[in-house]
Design an enzyme around this catalytic site. Structure first.
Site, short mmCIF file in Angstrom:
data_model
loop_
_atom_site.label_atom_id
_atom_site.label_comp_id
_atom_site.label_asym_id
_atom_site.label_seq_id
_atom_site.Cartn_x
_atom_site.Cartn_y
_atom_site.Cartn_z
CG ASP A 12 -2.01 -1.01 1.15
OD1 ASP A 12 -2.13 -1.63 0.07
OD2 ASP A 12 -2.74 -1.19 2.13
CG ASP A 131 -12.23 -3.79 -2.18
OD1 ASP A 131 -11.35 -4.60 -2.51
OD2 ASP A 131 -12.02 -2.57 -2.03
#
Lengths: 257, 200
Positions: A12, A131
């Site tokens: 990330d 997601d």
């Protein structure tokens, strides 16, 4: 001779820095995505994924710079996602040295974006990132946005079927229920997605022990993505590979160091 | 000097860096004369066969390749850059296959595996007498494709298996090509590139 299971560490990146639980003592700068990508490549990662989690679109030039520097020294496939909204965004990232682009929210807002990207660059560049979490929808799984906080009001399996017809190269399936729990992948979700798509499936979210990776493969995943278990050193990439190799899965055991 | 042919195809930067890694002078070009006369020419390729052919035609690739083949000047095709060197591809239609550059006569066909694209690392069985795979037999390389050639071609054919055997690489004197991406295949890929550069 058969296709190897891919192990993919995910970094990330916020404003050009690796964030979220990186704990490497042997790195001069554990926040440097280029150095982290090199390290993971040397440790046997089959691909690297960067997820740009910057809140501001102003960080796009920083991300391009990170991709450029990484592509100069890391000779394994590089997927970049986060904030990709247009064909131009994809073009810039590919020219900087990305091999694949993952899209999520922008495709939900405008599904035609999938076919636009596929027509211009080929569907193999496109990773559809989904997601998903458990919910009272038709399949029992719904799509979420904002890191799993907000329902997109869409059944996950319906969405994956639709996107598959528009032209995607693979699916990155993130279980928002399992994410961060270290209690294993959502196997039912993997099975449900496997049954409706013929593209490769990358499972993500919930890895806590080595057996979890095997269970995801049995459920139908072709590749496995994880972040914190690698960042925190719970185990190394080669540990996962050796474990799966001993269980009879084809793995690439050579490192790049 | 090694020239990488730029015809608008995706990620050229990785190819540039991987070939530069050999210490050679490498340029990215779309100029016909440079591509014709360079010591060696790399034809990268990602995306659909027909889109690649259309873009290749815009940079007069047919003329470039024909010139290089008749003068036996080195070429290295990568992925779709391998496929376009064959006579035709069934990617857009099985009934009306699209023409390639025709260096080799065979057809590019869809793989039969139910999970496509064939994406990831797979083992390559080097062909007998291969120079490209010198020291690299049974190594793994990175593939991303749904179509391939399933018959031998050129002088040395190297093979991969994804439910069926298909051509992983062709060596035909100075003309070579790989279905996988050596520039994305870690150490093994860099070694293969340096094997090729050493042969120039």
């Amino acid at each position: 001779m058969t296709l190897c299971v891919r192990i993919i560490p995910c970094l990330d990146v916020d404003a050009g820095r690796v964030v979220k639980g990186v704990n490497f003592k042997n790195l001069a700068d554990a926040g440097d995505p280029v150095e982290m990508a090199s390290l993971y490549s040397a440790e046997g990662a089959d691909e690297i994924t960067f997820l740009d989690i910057s809140a501001s679109a102003n960080n796009a030039p920083t991300t391009l710079d990170v991709v450029r520097k990484t592509a100069e020294q890391v000779f394994i496939p590089l997927t970049v996602g986060g904030g990709v909204r247009s064909v131009e965004d994809v073009d810039k990232l590919l020219r900087a040295g990305a091999d694949k682009i993952s899209i999520n929210t922008a495709a939900l807002n405008r599904p035609e974006l999938i076919s636009e990207i596929a027509q211009r660059f080929g569907q193999q560049v496109l990773v559809l990132s989904v997601d998903a979490r458990r919910a009272a929808t038709e399949s029992g799984f719904e799509v979420t946005t904002h890191g799993g906080k907000v329902s997109a009001g869409l059944d996950a399996i319906t969405w994956i079927k639709q996107a598959s017809q528009l032209g995607i190269g693979e699916i990155l399936l993130n279980s928002m229920d399992a994410d961060g729990t270290k209690s294993g992948f959502d196997l039912q979700m993997i099975k449900a997605v496997r049954s409706v798509t013929s593209v490769p499936l990358i499972a993500s979210g919930g890895a806590g022990k080595l057996e979890d990776f095997e269970a995801a493969l049995v459920a139908g995943a072709n590749a496995l993505l994880a972040a914190s278990v690698f960042h925190f050193g719970t185990f190394k990439i080669i540990d996962v590979k050796n474990f799966l190799s001993n269980r009879g899965y084809p793995m690439r055991l050579e490192s790049n160091s | 000097m090694i020239a990488i042919l730029d015809y608008g195809s995706g990620n050229l930067r990785s190819a540039l860096k991987a070939f530069q890694n050999t210490g050679k002078n490498v340029v990215v070009t779309s100029e016909v004369e440079v591509a014709k006369s360079a010591q060696a020419l790399v034809i990268p390729g990602v995306g659909a066969f027909s889109a690649c052919m259309a873009s290749l035609n815009k940079v007069q690739a047919k003329e470039i390749i024909a010139h290089r083949v008749s003068n036996q000047l080195p070429i290295f095709g990568i992925c779709v850059g391998l496929q376009v060197l064959f006579s035709e591809s069934q990617e857009s239609s099985e009934q009306k296959p699209e023409s390639g550059l025709g260096v080799w006569p065979n057809k590019v066909v869809r793989l039969s595996n139910p999970i496509l694209p064939h994406m990831g690392w797979n083992t390559v069985q080097a062909g007998q007498g291969s120079k490209l795979f010198n020291g690299l037999n049974q190594e793994k390389f990175y593939f991303v494709h749904s179509y391939a050639v399933i018959e031998p071609a050129g002088q040395v054919s190297s093979w991969c298996d994804y439910g069926q055997k298909f051509l992983a690489a062709v060596e035909d004197g100075p003309i070579v090509a790989t279905q996988f991406h050596p520039e994305k295949s870690g150490k093994a890929g860099l070694k293969l590139i340096s094997n090729w550069v050493d042969s120039l």
